[in-house]
Design a protein around this motif. Structure first.
Motif, mmCIF file in Angstrom:
data_model
loop_
_atom_site.group_PDB
_atom_site.id
_atom_site.type_symbol
_atom_site.label_atom_id
_atom_site.label_comp_id
_atom_site.label_asym_id
_atom_site.label_seq_id
_atom_site.Cartn_x
_atom_site.Cartn_y
_atom_site.Cartn_z
ATOM 1 N N ILE A 1 7.504 -10.023 17.525
ATOM 2 C CA ILE A 1 6.239 -10.761 17.512
ATOM 3 C C ILE A 1 5.238 -10.059 16.598
ATOM 4 C CG2 ILE A 1 4.234 -11.422 18.913
ATOM 5 C CD1 ILE A 1 6.287 -11.759 21.257
ATOM 6 N N ALA A 2 5.162 -8.734 16.712
ATOM 7 C CA ALA A 2 4.201 -7.978 15.912
ATOM 8 C C ALA A 2 4.488 -8.091 14.423
ATOM 9 C CB ALA A 2 4.211 -6.513 16.333
ATOM 10 N N ARG A 3 5.763 -8.172 14.061
ATOM 11 C CA ARG A 3 6.131 -8.264 12.644
ATOM 12 C C ARG A 3 5.917 -9.652 12.065
ATOM 13 N NH1 ARG A 3 11.094 -5.692 14.275
ATOM 14 N NH2 ARG A 3 10.728 -3.492 14.294
ATOM 15 N N SER A 4 5.609 -10.621 12.917
ATOM 16 C CA SER A 4 5.493 -11.999 12.441
ATOM 17 C C SER A 4 4.172 -12.288 11.741
ATOM 18 C CB SER A 4 5.672 -12.978 13.604
ATOM 19 O OG SER A 4 4.583 -12.874 14.501
ATOM 20 N N GLN A 5 3.313 -11.274 11.620
ATOM 21 C CA GLN A 5 2.045 -11.504 10.931
ATOM 22 C C GLN A 5 2.294 -11.744 9.449
ATOM 23 O OE1 GLN A 5 0.005 -7.958 12.009
ATOM 24 N NE2 GLN A 5 0.605 -6.861 10.201
ATOM 25 N N PRO A 6 1.370 -12.441 8.789
ATOM 26 C CA PRO A 6 1.575 -12.759 7.374
ATOM 27 C C PRO A 6 1.765 -11.497 6.528
ATOM 28 C CG PRO A 6 -0.425 -13.803 8.225
ATOM 29 C CD PRO A 6 0.105 -12.902 9.297
ATOM 30 N N GLU A 7 2.638 -11.612 5.564
ATOM 31 C CA GLU A 7 2.912 -10.499 4.655
ATOM 32 C C GLU A 7 1.717 -10.226 3.746
ATOM 33 O OE1 GLU A 7 5.666 -8.416 3.939
ATOM 34 O OE2 GLU A 7 6.281 -9.060 5.933
ATOM 35 N N ILE A 8 1.474 -8.969 3.491
ATOM 36 C CA ILE A 8 0.453 -8.579 2.527
ATOM 37 C C ILE A 8 1.072 -8.760 1.145
ATOM 38 C CG2 ILE A 8 -0.907 -6.642 1.655
ATOM 39 C CD1 ILE A 8 -0.752 -5.516 4.559
ATOM 40 N N PRO A 9 0.374 -9.438 0.228
ATOM 41 C CA PRO A 9 0.983 -9.682 -1.091
ATOM 42 C C PRO A 9 1.166 -8.377 -1.872
ATOM 43 C CG PRO A 9 -1.301 -10.444 -1.046
ATOM 44 C CD PRO A 9 -0.961 -9.991 0.342
ATOM 45 N N GLU A 10 2.197 -8.371 -2.690
ATOM 46 C CA GLU A 10 2.434 -7.223 -3.557
ATOM 47 C C GLU A 10 1.454 -7.253 -4.720
ATOM 48 O OE1 GLU A 10 6.622 -7.792 -4.413
ATOM 49 O OE2 GLU A 10 7.089 -6.158 -3.044
ATOM 50 N N GLU A 11 1.147 -6.081 -5.259
ATOM 51 C CA GLU A 11 0.221 -5.963 -6.382
ATOM 52 C C GLU A 11 0.922 -5.262 -7.537
ATOM 53 O OE1 GLU A 11 -3.384 -3.836 -5.422
ATOM 54 O OE2 GLU A 11 -3.276 -4.516 -3.349
ATOM 55 N N LYS A 12 0.438 -5.552 -8.733
ATOM 56 C CA LYS A 12 0.872 -4.791 -9.899
ATOM 57 C C LYS A 12 -0.031 -3.571 -9.967
ATOM 58 C CE LYS A 12 2.295 -8.835 -12.526
ATOM 59 N NZ LYS A 12 2.058 -9.646 -13.721
ATOM 60 N N ILE A 13 0.569 -2.389 -10.049
ATOM 61 C CA ILE A 13 -0.219 -1.161 -10.074
ATOM 62 C C ILE A 13 0.446 -0.146 -10.998
ATOM 63 C CG2 ILE A 13 0.912 -0.197 -8.027
ATOM 64 C CD1 ILE A 13 -1.879 0.930 -7.246
ATOM 65 N N LYS A 14 -0.377 0.636 -11.670
ATOM 66 C CA LYS A 14 0.147 1.661 -12.571
ATOM 67 C C LYS A 14 0.759 2.778 -11.718
ATOM 68 C CE LYS A 14 -2.486 2.911 -16.034
ATOM 69 N NZ LYS A 14 -3.431 3.683 -16.870
ATOM 70 N N LEU A 15 1.970 3.185 -12.062
ATOM 71 C CA LEU A 15 2.704 4.190 -11.303
ATOM 72 C C LEU A 15 1.895 5.483 -11.146
ATOM 73 C CD1 LEU A 15 5.364 4.902 -9.883
ATOM 74 C CD2 LEU A 15 6.227 5.678 -12.085
ATOM 75 N N SER A 16 1.242 5.926 -12.216
ATOM 76 C CA SER A 16 0.475 7.181 -12.136
ATOM 77 C C SER A 16 -0.691 7.065 -11.149
ATOM 78 C CB SER A 16 -0.030 7.591 -13.515
ATOM 79 O OG SER A 16 -0.827 6.562 -14.062
ATOM 80 N N ASP A 17 -1.318 5.863 -11.067
ATOM 81 C CA ASP A 17 -2.406 5.667 -10.103
ATOM 82 C C ASP A 17 -1.879 5.731 -8.673
ATOM 83 O OD1 ASP A 17 -4.067 5.325 -12.265
ATOM 84 O OD2 ASP A 17 -4.233 3.138 -12.041
ATOM 85 N N LEU A 18 -0.717 5.139 -8.443
ATOM 86 C CA LEU A 18 -0.104 5.153 -7.121
ATOM 87 C C LEU A 18 0.221 6.585 -6.684
ATOM 88 C CD1 LEU A 18 1.033 3.441 -4.778
ATOM 89 C CD2 LEU A 18 3.197 3.412 -6.012
ATOM 90 N N ILE A 19 0.805 7.348 -7.590
ATOM 91 C CA ILE A 19 1.157 8.732 -7.279
ATOM 92 C C ILE A 19 -0.100 9.568 -7.049
ATOM 93 C CG2 ILE A 19 2.175 10.839 -8.240
ATOM 94 C CD1 ILE A 19 4.353 9.004 -9.438
ATOM 95 N N ALA A 20 -1.118 9.394 -7.883
ATOM 96 C CA ALA A 20 -2.373 10.140 -7.710
ATOM 97 C C ALA A 20 -3.003 9.844 -6.349
ATOM 98 C CB ALA A 20 -3.351 9.799 -8.835
ATOM 99 N N SER A 21 -2.982 8.571 -5.934
ATOM 100 C CA SER A 21 -3.524 8.213 -4.623
ATOM 101 C C SER A 21 -2.732 8.874 -3.512
ATOM 102 C CB SER A 21 -3.491 6.696 -4.424
ATOM 103 O OG SER A 21 -4.288 6.059 -5.356
ATOM 104 N N GLY A 22 -1.420 8.852 -3.646
ATOM 105 C CA GLY A 22 -0.567 9.482 -2.634
ATOM 106 C C GLY A 22 -0.801 10.976 -2.539
ATOM 107 N N LEU A 23 -0.931 11.620 -3.686
ATOM 108 C CA LEU A 23 -1.149 13.066 -3.693
ATOM 109 C C LEU A 23 -2.493 13.438 -3.082
ATOM 110 C CD1 LEU A 23 0.246 14.036 -7.210
ATOM 111 C CD2 LEU A 23 1.378 14.161 -4.992
ATOM 112 N N SER A 24 -3.511 12.618 -3.336
ATOM 113 C CA SER A 24 -4.825 12.941 -2.765
ATOM 114 C C SER A 24 -4.781 12.842 -1.238
ATOM 115 C CB SER A 24 -5.907 12.022 -3.342
ATOM 116 O OG SER A 24 -5.728 10.700 -2.892
ATOM 117 N N LEU A 25 -4.000 11.903 -0.708
ATOM 118 C CA LEU A 25 -3.866 11.790 0.742
ATOM 119 C C LEU A 25 -3.094 12.971 1.340
ATOM 120 C CD1 LEU A 25 -3.007 8.041 1.387
ATOM 121 C CD2 LEU A 25 -5.010 9.272 2.183
#
Length: 184
Positions: free
Chosen positions: A73-97
């Motif tokens: 039931i919990a998984r039946s919520q609407p999917e969050i759409p995928e985004e186009k994102i620059k790989l380096s930005d994704l990694i930088a965000s992950g590293l800051s966390l």
């Protein structure tokens, strides 16, 4: 007192249900394992022990069915759409966390990018960042508790024909990977 829309209430309930299902499943493994061991134990009152362990095991199976239904039931919520994102930005965000948690552990972090940083990937950034942070936090706890000899964490990107794999290697622990669809 704040008021919530029906959609916000349903979303909150689904998040709560997902958490309850996850926590209950963790305990189920313990209950069912203990019940199996108990039923294999030979002592004077073996029949009584076996009967009680069968009840524990049956309750565990029932709880597993209930939590599986809640998770569905919990998984039946609407999917969050995928985004186009620059790989380096994704990694930088992950590293800051992760940086604060890694610094406290005394480990060093090494990033090895085989894929060009300007590559664009299709993903749900929140899920990727959550995945990275959860794996690092869990692994650091395992390292601390098991006294694993580990000095560094390696975050590696590995290109394939149509995707980029993000691989997290922490000491001798099994590497964790996730595949992101490559756009360019």
């Amino acid at each position: 007192m704040p008021s919530f829309t029906p959609e916000e209430e349903i979303k909150s309930l689904k998040i709560l249900m997902r958490w309850v299902a996850h926590e209950a499943n963790n305990q189920l493994a313990i209950i069912q394992g203990a019940a199996e061991l108990l039923s294999e134990t030979t002592v004077e009152n073996h029949e009584l022990i076996a009967a009680h362990s069968n009840m524990i095991e049956a309750a565990g199976v029932r709880l597993a069915q209930m939590t599986k239904s809640m998770a569905t039931i919990a998984r039946s919520q609407p999917e969050i759409p995928e985004e186009k994102i620059k790989l380096s930005d994704l990694i930088a965000s992950g590293l800051s966390l992760m940086q604060n948690k890694i610094q406290k552990s005394g480990l060093t972090l090494e990033v090895c990018q085989e894929e060009p940083p300007e590559s664009i990937v299709l993903c749900r950034p929140g899920e990727i960042l959550h995945w990275l942070f959860a794996i690092v936090a869990t692994s650091l706890d395992e390292i601390a508790n098991a006294k694993v000899n580990c000095k560094k964490i390696v975050l590696r990107t590995r290109p394939t024909k149509s995707a980029v794999e993000l691989i997290l290697e922490i000491g001798t622990l099994h590497p964790c990977a996730i595949s992101l669809k490559k756009i360019s």
